[in-house]
Enzyme design. Structure first.
Site, mmCIF file in Angstrom:
data_model
loop_
_atom_site.group_PDB
_atom_site.id
_atom_site.type_symbol
_atom_site.label_atom_id
_atom_site.label_comp_id
_atom_site.label_asym_id
_atom_site.label_seq_id
_atom_site.Cartn_x
_atom_site.Cartn_y
_atom_site.Cartn_z
ATOM 1 N N CYS A 12 0.862 -1.179 0.000
ATOM 2 C CA CYS A 12 0.000 0.000 0.000
ATOM 3 C C CYS A 12 0.902 1.233 0.000
ATOM 4 C CB CYS A 12 -1.007 -0.014 1.149
ATOM 5 S SG CYS A 12 -0.336 0.222 2.808
ATOM 6 N N ASN A 15 2.437 1.578 4.196
ATOM 7 C CA ASN A 15 2.640 0.306 4.879
ATOM 8 C C ASN A 15 2.289 0.385 6.366
ATOM 9 O OD1 ASN A 15 5.419 -1.945 5.517
ATOM 10 N ND2 ASN A 15 3.339 -2.489 4.982
ATOM 11 N N CYS A 17 -1.520 0.714 7.181
ATOM 12 C CA CYS A 17 -2.952 0.399 7.332
ATOM 13 C C CYS A 17 -3.339 -0.856 6.552
ATOM 14 C CB CYS A 17 -3.830 1.571 6.874
ATOM 15 S SG CYS A 17 -3.656 3.070 7.857
ATOM 16 N N ARG A 18 -3.452 -0.708 5.239
ATOM 17 C CA ARG A 18 -3.978 -1.791 4.414
ATOM 18 C C ARG A 18 -3.030 -2.984 4.286
ATOM 19 N NH1 ARG A 18 -5.453 2.066 -0.522
ATOM 20 N NH2 ARG A 18 -3.688 3.176 0.385
ATOM 21 N N SER A 19 -1.801 -2.724 3.858
ATOM 22 C CA SER A 19 -0.893 -3.853 3.622
ATOM 23 C C SER A 19 -0.514 -4.606 4.899
ATOM 24 C CB SER A 19 0.331 -3.435 2.814
ATOM 25 O OG SER A 19 1.056 -2.410 3.425
ATOM 26 N N ASP A 128 -8.284 3.442 1.317
ATOM 27 C CA ASP A 128 -7.386 3.841 2.395
ATOM 28 C C ASP A 128 -8.217 4.355 3.571
ATOM 29 O OD1 ASP A 128 -5.391 4.780 4.047
ATOM 30 O OD2 ASP A 128 -4.429 6.017 2.514
#
Length: 169
Positions: A12, A15, A17-19, A128
């Protein structure tokens, strides 16, 4: 030390939140399926905004509610060596996909794809959640949970493992 036979990288922006949510969920699922140590899982950002930092506290809290611990993870930026090292590089949105494909040597481009190809019911992109409230982190968790289930199936197939038996009545 030998590397596991299969390696997956989630990507993401920063690095945090999402990933890392996708990373932590896959690590957790691999343990549950007896595949820990057979797959290298990592995450990275397209930008170095948060290098060395833990995931966003809201990501950690959301995952913790479901028994997944993200706290040991630390943000890093994607590195050119990642394109060779990983078998599957999963971008959280089209912007990440574009950045990755521009940086990726031609011979490795087939490894790069959108993460939600594993959970197409959610569309193309994992949104996001950084600038929103807790509901965004919950939505990201649910998307990652669905994608993880499909990823486990692909990993089992790539490792040449038979499907898990389905219990029935």
């Amino acid at each position: 030390m030998t590397l596991p036979p299969f390696a997956v990288l989630m990507v993401c922006t920063g690095n945090i939140c999402r990933s890392p949510t996708a990373d932590g969920l896959l690590r957790h699922a691999l343990r549950q399926h007896g595949l820990e140590g057979r797959v290298l899982v990592d995450s990275a950002g397209t930008h170095g905004y948060h290098v060395g930092e833990p995931p966003d506290p809201r990501s950690i809290a959301t995952a913790r509610r479901y028994g997944v611990d993200l706290s040991p993870l630390r943000a890093r930026r994607i590195d050119k060596s990642d394109f060779q090292r990983f078998d599957l590089i999963l971008a959280m949105d089209d912007g990440h996909l574009d950045i990755l494909l521009r940086a990726c040597p031609q011979q490795y481009q087939s490894k790069v794809k959108l993460y939600l190809e594993y959970a197409p019911q959610f569309g193309r992109e994992v949104p996001d959640p950084y600038y929103g409230g807790p509901e965004g982190f919950e939505a990201v968790y649910r998307m990652c949970e669905a994608a993880t289930a499909a990823l486990i199936d692909e990993i089992r197939a790539r490792l040449g493992l038979t499907a898990l038996p389905v219990s029935g009545n």
